[in-house]
Design an enzyme around this catalytic site. Structure first.
Site, PDB file in Angstrom:
ATOM      1  N   ASN A   1       0.841  -1.213   0.000  1.00 25.24           N
ATOM      2  CA  ASN A   1       0.000   0.000   0.000  1.00 25.24           C
ATOM      3  C   ASN A   1       0.870   1.255   0.000  1.00 25.24           C
ATOM      4  O   ASN A   1       1.865   1.334   0.732  1.00 25.24           O
ATOM      5  CB  ASN A   1      -0.859  -0.027   1.281  1.00 25.24           C
ATOM      6  CG  ASN A   1      -1.948   1.024   1.308  1.00 25.24           C
ATOM      7  OD1 ASN A   1      -2.729   1.148   0.357  1.00 25.24           O
ATOM      8  ND2 ASN A   1      -2.020   1.780   2.392  1.00 25.24           N
TER       9      ASN A   1
ATOM     10  N   HIS B   1      -5.046   9.817  -1.599  1.00 22.14           N
ATOM     11  CA  HIS B   1      -5.148  11.104  -0.897  1.00 22.14           C
ATOM     12  C   HIS B   1      -4.945  12.194  -1.954  1.00 22.14           C
ATOM     13  O   HIS B   1      -3.814  12.450  -2.385  1.00 22.14           O
ATOM     14  CB  HIS B   1      -4.072  11.221   0.190  1.00 22.14           C
ATOM     15  CG  HIS B   1      -4.262  10.265   1.330  1.00 22.14           C
ATOM     16  ND1 HIS B   1      -5.353  10.317   2.165  1.00 22.14           N
ATOM     17  CD2 HIS B   1      -3.506   9.234   1.760  1.00 22.14           C
ATOM     18  CE1 HIS B   1      -5.255   9.354   3.079  1.00 22.14           C
ATOM     19  NE2 HIS B   1      -4.148   8.676   2.847  1.00 22.14           N
TER      20      HIS B   1
ATOM     21  N   ASP C   1      -9.373  10.477  -0.060  1.00 22.71           N
ATOM     22  CA  ASP C   1      -9.978  11.734   0.394  1.00 22.71           C
ATOM     23  C   ASP C   1      -9.528  12.829  -0.574  1.00 22.71           C
ATOM     24  O   ASP C   1      -8.540  12.668  -1.278  1.00 22.71           O
ATOM     25  CB  ASP C   1      -9.695  12.075   1.874  1.00 22.71           C
ATOM     26  CG  ASP C   1      -8.237  12.058   2.265  1.00 22.71           C
ATOM     27  OD1 ASP C   1      -7.367  12.087   1.371  1.00 22.71           O
ATOM     28  OD2 ASP C   1      -7.958  12.044   3.485  1.00 22.71           O
TER      29      ASP C   1
END
Ligand code: GLA
Length: 306
Positions: free
Chosen positions: A156, A192, A223
């Protein structure tokens, strides 16, 4: 976890909006790994229970991260030989993955091991790189697989959505792991993003090359932050945010290999952004009063049309 325990609106939103949960911090090594062979599963157990009660699955995040080395370990690092550390790490990974076997079906085995910059390699300053050497990643996957043979095991990282030096380095890393028979199944792209982000061919090319290796991938921490400087978000900023979220989900829905789409939080009332990037915020799908934002409706529409 504080919000889950203390805010009924937050609990209700999690229960209503999500079918997959991820611990923000309580499942990181500094939180779980309390002493050489002492583990604290209290918070993750509670989260697992919440997920079970609400018919949700749990994503594991994260077995190793250079920013989450337990303090007792940092303070006593010279007390251990690299062989002893390797054994402790193996016991830790095994204990954690085994405990949530069948409950956590996807694990971020390692988070953010690759550097930023123009010619990124593995982060040499990482505790585990320093202690165990450059091949510290492969064994993690083997141990995790031995502890839960059916878990999907991921690498990740952030800022690896587009083709570029970092995603190239990640690609080479996972390609090498696969070539050596290491059981890695996927790559997590954190997502992000900054407002104004749009889906481009480079993002499609990046996930296609992962899929071509036979890997799956997920958007793991989406986000979309915007500059606020104390003012509420403007309508046009919220519309741009809806476009960004909609585009990111489109990537997932239209390209091969996408196995999940996770946002890093559900409400602007609890987001890491204002703390880490002062002046920025409003990055999630529900506003500070838990009201759905345009981005929420963009996501809902894309899912309904799928
Ligand atoms: C990274 C980590 C997450 C989280 C966020 C910010 O993206 O992967 O676990 O810590 O930073 O909070």
């Amino acid at each position: 976890m504080a919000a889950l325990d203390g805010d009924p609106r937050y609990r209700a939103a999690l229960a209503r909006e999500c079918n997959l949960l991820v611990a923000e911090n309580v499942q990181k090594p500094h939180a779980l790994w309390r002493g050489p062979t002492t583990y604290d599963f209290t918070h993750t157990d509670r989260l697992a229970q919440f997920a079970h009660d609400h018919g949700q699955t749990l994503r594991g995040h994260t077995l190793l991260w250079h920013q989450s080395v337990p303090r007792w370990l940092q303070e006593h690092e010279n007390d251990y030989s690299s062989e002893a550390l390797r054994e402790l790490l193996q016991a830790y990974v095994t204990a954690v993955v085994r405990r949530y076997r069948g409950v956590i079906t996807v694990w971020d085995v390692i988070n953010e091991a690759v550097e930023d910059g123009e010619t990124p390699g593995l982060r040499p300053e990482s505790f585990w790189y320093r202690k165990l050497g450059p091949d510290y990643i492969a064994p993690l996957f083997h141990w995790a697989q031995a502890a839960d043979p059916s878990a999907r095991l991921y690498y990740n990282d952030y800022e690896a959505e587009a083709i570029g030096p970092k995603s190239d380095a990640i690609y080479r890393l996972v390609q090498d792991l696969l070539a050596r028979g290491v059981p890695i199944h996927g790559v997590g792209l954190q997502g992000h993003l900054e407002n104004g982000w749009r889906l481009e061919e480079t993002h499609r090319a990046n996930v296609r090359r992962l899929a071509a290796l036979g890997l799956e991938w997920q958007i793991t921490e989406a986000d979309v932050r915007m500059p606020l400087n104390g003012a509420p978000p403007t309508e046009s900023a919220l519309a741009a945010q809806a476009d960004a979220y909609g585009d990111l989900l489109e990537l997932c829905l239209t390209e091969p290999g996408c196995q999940g789409f996770v946002t890093w939080g559900v409400t602007d009332a609890y987001s890491w952004i204002p703390g880490f990037r002062p002046g920025w915020g409003a990055s999630l799908l529900l506003d500070e009063d838990f009201r759905p934002k345009p981005a929420y409706f963009a996501i809902a529409e894309a899912l309904n049309n799928d």
